[in-house]
Design an enzyme around this catalytic site. Structure first.
Site, short mmCIF file in Angstrom:
data_model
loop_
_atom_site.label_atom_id
_atom_site.label_comp_id
_atom_site.label_asym_id
_atom_site.label_seq_id
_atom_site.Cartn_x
_atom_site.Cartn_y
_atom_site.Cartn_z
N TYR A 14 -11.67 0.16 -5.13
CA TYR A 14 -10.81 1.13 -4.43
C TYR A 14 -9.46 1.30 -5.13
CZ TYR A 14 -7.95 2.86 -0.47
OH TYR A 14 -7.09 3.55 0.34
N SER A 128 -0.80 -9.91 -1.98
CA SER A 128 -0.89 -9.30 -0.66
C SER A 128 0.25 -9.78 0.23
CB SER A 128 -2.22 -9.70 -0.03
OG SER A 128 -2.24 -9.41 1.33
N THR A 130 -0.21 -10.77 2.92
CA THR A 130 -0.79 -11.88 3.68
C THR A 130 -0.07 -13.19 3.37
OG1 THR A 130 -2.89 -12.79 4.43
CG2 THR A 130 -2.66 -12.53 2.07
N TYR A 153 -9.36 -16.39 1.75
CA TYR A 153 -8.93 -15.21 0.99
C TYR A 153 -7.41 -15.26 0.77
CZ TYR A 153 -6.90 -10.59 0.49
OH TYR A 153 -6.11 -9.55 0.08
N LYS A 157 -4.78 -15.88 -2.79
CA LYS A 157 -3.61 -15.10 -3.23
C LYS A 157 -2.43 -16.02 -3.47
CE LYS A 157 -5.73 -11.17 -3.31
NZ LYS A 157 -6.18 -10.68 -4.63
N TYR A 181 0.83 -6.15 -1.98
CA TYR A 181 0.51 -4.91 -1.28
C TYR A 181 0.59 -5.12 0.23
CZ TYR A 181 -2.37 -4.39 -5.55
OH TYR A 181 -2.86 -4.38 -6.82
N ASN A 183 -0.65 -2.47 3.50
CA ASN A 183 -2.02 -2.03 3.81
C ASN A 183 -2.36 -0.73 3.08
OD1 ASN A 183 -1.38 -4.01 5.94
ND2 ASN A 183 -3.34 -3.38 6.79
N LEU A 204 -9.21 -1.04 9.14
CA LEU A 204 -8.99 0.00 10.14
C LEU A 204 -9.34 1.41 9.66
CD1 LEU A 204 -7.90 0.91 12.87
CD2 LEU A 204 -5.60 0.81 11.93
N ARG A 235 1.59 -2.49 11.15
CA ARG A 235 1.41 -2.73 9.71
C ARG A 235 2.17 -1.66 8.94
NH1 ARG A 235 -0.51 -6.50 11.80
NH2 ARG A 235 -2.56 -7.47 11.52
C1 UD1 Z 1 -5.65 -8.01 6.16
C2 UD1 Z 1 -4.60 -8.72 5.36
C3 UD1 Z 1 -4.49 -8.14 4.00
C4 UD1 Z 1 -5.81 -8.08 3.33
C5 UD1 Z 1 -6.74 -7.25 4.16
C6 UD1 Z 1 -8.10 -7.23 3.47
C7 UD1 Z 1 -2.75 -9.49 6.72
C8 UD1 Z 1 -1.43 -9.15 7.30
N1 UD1 Z 1 -3.31 -8.55 5.99
O1 UD1 Z 1 -5.13 -6.78 6.53
O2 UD1 Z 1 -3.65 -8.95 3.21
O3 UD1 Z 1 -5.67 -7.53 2.05
O4 UD1 Z 1 -6.86 -7.85 5.44
O5 UD1 Z 1 -9.12 -6.89 4.32
O6 UD1 Z 1 -3.28 -10.55 6.89
N2 UD1 Z 1 -7.88 -2.95 13.55
C9 UD1 Z 1 -8.41 -2.44 14.73
N3 UD1 Z 1 -9.73 -2.08 14.74
C10 UD1 Z 1 -10.55 -2.21 13.66
C11 UD1 Z 1 -10.00 -2.73 12.46
C12 UD1 Z 1 -8.66 -3.10 12.45
O7 UD1 Z 1 -7.71 -2.31 15.72
O8 UD1 Z 1 -11.73 -1.88 13.76
C13 UD1 Z 1 -6.44 -3.30 13.50
C14 UD1 Z 1 -6.17 -4.75 13.17
O9 UD1 Z 1 -6.10 -5.50 14.33
C15 UD1 Z 1 -4.84 -4.64 12.45
C16 UD1 Z 1 -4.87 -3.27 11.79
O10 UD1 Z 1 -5.90 -2.55 12.46
O11 UD1 Z 1 -3.80 -4.63 13.40
C17 UD1 Z 1 -5.18 -3.32 10.32
O12 UD1 Z 1 -6.36 -4.10 10.11
P1 UD1 Z 1 -7.07 -4.21 8.71
O13 UD1 Z 1 -7.26 -2.86 8.14
O14 UD1 Z 1 -8.27 -5.08 8.87
O15 UD1 Z 1 -6.00 -4.92 7.78
P2 UD1 Z 1 -5.16 -6.26 8.02
O16 UD1 Z 1 -5.88 -7.19 8.88
O17 UD1 Z 1 -3.78 -5.88 8.35
#
Ligand code: UD1
Length: 345
Positions: A14, A128, A130, A153, A157, A181, A183, A204, A235
């Protein structure tokens, strides 16, 4: 003038594919290596369609030092490496920690060990936000405390950043830039490349666009009881093309030996915190497409909120996130429509 040759590991992925496009547009000669474990060789066609240039492609695994040595021999004069090749699913890393340590750390160590032998001057590393865990204060700067990793993971990093720094302190004959990075979201505005997760998306944005397309029934919003303005997590969503452009600036700085210190660290984010519900709303407003969603319980391991202070990248690199969130949502949607037209999803 001869073009400067850059190796992009994970270049069909990506962020790697978007960065390859920006490197080619900026006049670099790009060699990609990717094991295609989480991407597809067709991505090269997309890169060629956008830029008019087909980058060299080696199908191979960076954990295999012989493969890398052959690559450096076949493509002499590589000046810089941008290392995207890594496993990146937080949940999977909890289930398969050794796979994550093996892939992410062997790749890093192999590349760093080969750099002096082949005269490579610069190394750009994908890190990240993270590493900041759940920050005590937002926005986070590069000086914000590093928190104990909550997944293998995330730990890869942190360990990778330490490996790079230790090698530099020991007098490695190359310099490095570590990019943290926030998000990454969206796709190239041509919709010829974008994010294509295997199976059910964990992140997400791909889940959201697949739901909008009707591939998934409903988007689950993981929690609305967080101490944030609307109860959902916050985020910093950064456009992938903006992110890619930062890599071009970073590798140029390294190749031209303009770094201020042998290892520099930069946050790459917009500086704006956006909640999950706000993101859904922005998508719906920008595209006119509804996203069926429901509130469910919190997802284990999620942090409440994190967003970047990107002023160091703004001031030192001269890089700023330019795309609006609305335009980024439109690009993500156009990419999902492209996948539908092609019969891919
Ligand atoms: C996390 C890590 C990031 C990593 C990434 C890889 C942190 C802060 N970030 O990102 O370093 O590179 O994973 O996968 O740890 N959400 C929903 N519904 C969904 C999916 C997500 O509500 O179906 C919400 C999550 O709760 C979160 C936000 O969307 O609040 C973003 O989620 P996501 O896209 O998975 O990324 P992070 O968890 O922030």
């Amino acid at each position: 003038m001869e073009k400067t040759r850059i190796l992009v590991t994970g270049g069909t992925g990506y962020i790697g594919s978007h960065t390859t496009v920006e490197l080619i547009n900026a006049g670099y000669d790009v060699v990609i290596i990717d094991n295609l474990s989480n991407s597809n060789a067709d991505v090269i066609d997309g890169i060629e369609a956008i830029t008019g240039v087909r980058p060299a492609f080696v199908k191979g695994d960076c954990t295999d030092v012989a493969t890398l040595r052959k690559l450096f021999t076949d493509y002499p004069g590589i000046k810089g490496i941008i290392n995207f090749a890594a496993s990146k699913a937080v949940g999977e890393s909890v289930q398969k920690p050794l796979l994550y340590y093996r892939n992410n750390l062997d790749t890093l160590i192999n590349l760093l060990e080969l750099m002096p032998e082949f005269g490579v001057k610069g190394f750009v590393f994908s890190s990240s936000c993270t590493v900041y865990g759940e920050p005590d204060v937002n926005p986070v700067t590069e000086q914000s405390p590093i928190k104990a990793a909550t997944s293998p993971y995330g730990n890869t990093k942190q360990i990778s950043e330490e490996i790079i720094t230790d090698a530099i302190h020991a007098g490695a004959p190359w310099n490095a830039i570590i990019l943290r990075y926030f998000n990454p979201v969206g796709a190239h505005p041509t919709a010829l490349i974008g994010e294509l997760p295997n199976g059910v998306p964990q992140n997400l944005l791909p889940y959201l666009t697949q739901t909008a397309m009707g591939i998934r029934k409903e988007l689950s919003v993981f929690g609305d009881d967080y101490p944030t303005r609307d109860g959902s997590c916050i985020r910093d969503y950064i456009n992938v093309v903006d992110l890619a452009k930062a890599h071009v600036i970073a590798v140029k700085r390294l190749v031209e030996e303009k770094t201020l210190e042998p290892v520099e660290i930069f946050n790459l984010g917009t500086g704006d915190g956006v909640s999950v519900l706000e993101l859904i709303n922005t998508f719906e407003q920008a595209t006119g497409v509804k996203v069926p969603h429901k509130i469910v319980g919190r997802r284990a391991g999620d942090i409440t909120q994190v967003w970047a202070d990107p002023s160091r990248a703004n001031n030192v690199l001269g890089w700023t996130a330019k795309e609006t969130l609305a335009d980024t949502m439109i690009s993500a949607w156009k990419w999902q429509e492209h996948l539908r037209e092609k019969g891919i999803m």
